[in-house]
Enzyme design. Structure first.
Site, mmCIF file in Angstrom:
data_model
loop_
_atom_site.group_PDB
_atom_site.id
_atom_site.type_symbol
_atom_site.label_atom_id
_atom_site.label_comp_id
_atom_site.label_asym_id
_atom_site.label_seq_id
_atom_site.Cartn_x
_atom_site.Cartn_y
_atom_site.Cartn_z
ATOM 1 N N HIS A 153 -7.213 -5.157 10.176
ATOM 2 C CA HIS A 153 -6.952 -4.890 8.763
ATOM 3 C C HIS A 153 -5.650 -5.532 8.307
ATOM 4 C CE1 HIS A 153 -4.761 -0.897 9.847
ATOM 5 N NE2 HIS A 153 -3.849 -1.706 9.345
ATOM 6 N N ASN A 184 -7.569 -3.213 14.201
ATOM 7 C CA ASN A 184 -8.957 -3.589 13.918
ATOM 8 C C ASN A 184 -9.045 -4.792 12.989
ATOM 9 O OD1 ASN A 184 -8.089 -2.463 11.554
ATOM 10 N ND2 ASN A 184 -9.670 -0.886 11.427
ATOM 11 N N ASP A 238 0.812 -1.207 0.000
ATOM 12 C CA ASP A 238 0.000 0.000 0.000
ATOM 13 C C ASP A 238 0.848 1.261 0.000
ATOM 14 O OD1 ASP A 238 0.936 -0.276 2.665
ATOM 15 O OD2 ASP A 238 -0.944 -1.197 3.276
#
Length: 241
Positions: free
Chosen positions: A138, A136, A67
């Site tokens: 991800h 969370n 990313d």
């Protein structure tokens, strides 16, 4: 799913580096999917140490990163391109033309995401994908959602992610709120997936992701279904399972 329990962060990093180094030695032309953040830094340090000893050769390796923040140029000190140069690429003998990170300053999100997926395909896919685990659940920047994403896409960062990463930006308000990220399908198509997790703060999400239901509300849970997934975690991160 294979779980390797380690003593601490350093032991975790060495075990993960062992797996990556074996991949490179067995296939010098490997395509490695790489991650950023604090979790893999120790693994990169170990790989650099072995390279400097003459044990590893990265000259034919190709890499694709998970990313990049939307809006950050490659030379921005908070960009993931810069992170990879500092923490790995500039310290080994990898050909810079063989390293790939999404282009955060491409204003055409659809074009950039299509380009990145085409790039991964042109390389023959990913042989080994390294991951961290977000607070969370991800993976990459695939945030909790109502469905699993497919290919590379632009995503809005969840508040938990913004909270965890704001400390790297000064002032904190400068942190981008969007990122380009490989999709869950990209990650699941990797031939092998390796995740590193450390610390008690991640213990609850480790239990939820790998001992709970498979759900897009916890994106990492999909890895329960991967045919070759290895979780390397220290005792603190595994303390709730």
């Amino acid at each position: 799913m294979r779980i390797l329990k380690t003593r601490d962060y350093d032991h975790m990093s060495r075990q993960a580096a062992n797996i990556i180094s074996a991949q490179v030695i067995l296939n010098p032309e490997s395509v490695l999917g790489l991650a950023t953040g604090s979790s893999p830094v120790g693994t990169y340090r170990q790989l650099i140490a072995w390279y400097k000893k003459g044990d590893l050769d990265f000259s034919k390796v190709k890499t694709v990163n998970l990313d990049e923040y939307v809006g950050l140029a490659p030379d921005d000190i908070q960009s993931y391109q810069h992170f990879m140069k500092i923490n790995l690429f500039d310290q080994i003998n990898i050909d810079p033309s063989n390293t790939h990170v999404p282009i955060g300053v491409n204003p055409d999100a659809d074009a950039e995401c299509a380009r990145y997926d085409a790039l991964i395909k042109s390389l023959g896919g990913i042989d080994l994908q390294l991951l961290g685990l977000g607070p969370n659940g991800h993976i990459g920047f695939n945030e909790p959602d109502t469905c699993f994403t497919k290919g590379t896409h632009q995503t809005a960062l969840a508040e938990e992610t913004l909270t965890a990463n704001r400390r790297f930006f000064k002032p904190a308000e400068n942190m981008p709120r969007f990122a380009y990220t490989m999709g869950v399908c990209d990650i699941m198509q990797a031939r092998r997936v390796l995740m590193v997790v450390s610390g008690e703060a991640k213990a609850a999400i480790v239990r939820e992701a790998f001992f709970g239901p498979v759900t897009p509300q916890v994106p990492a849970s999909i890895l329960q279904l991967h045919k070759s997934f290895t979780l390397v975690a220290d005792e603190a991160a595994l303390s709730k399972i």
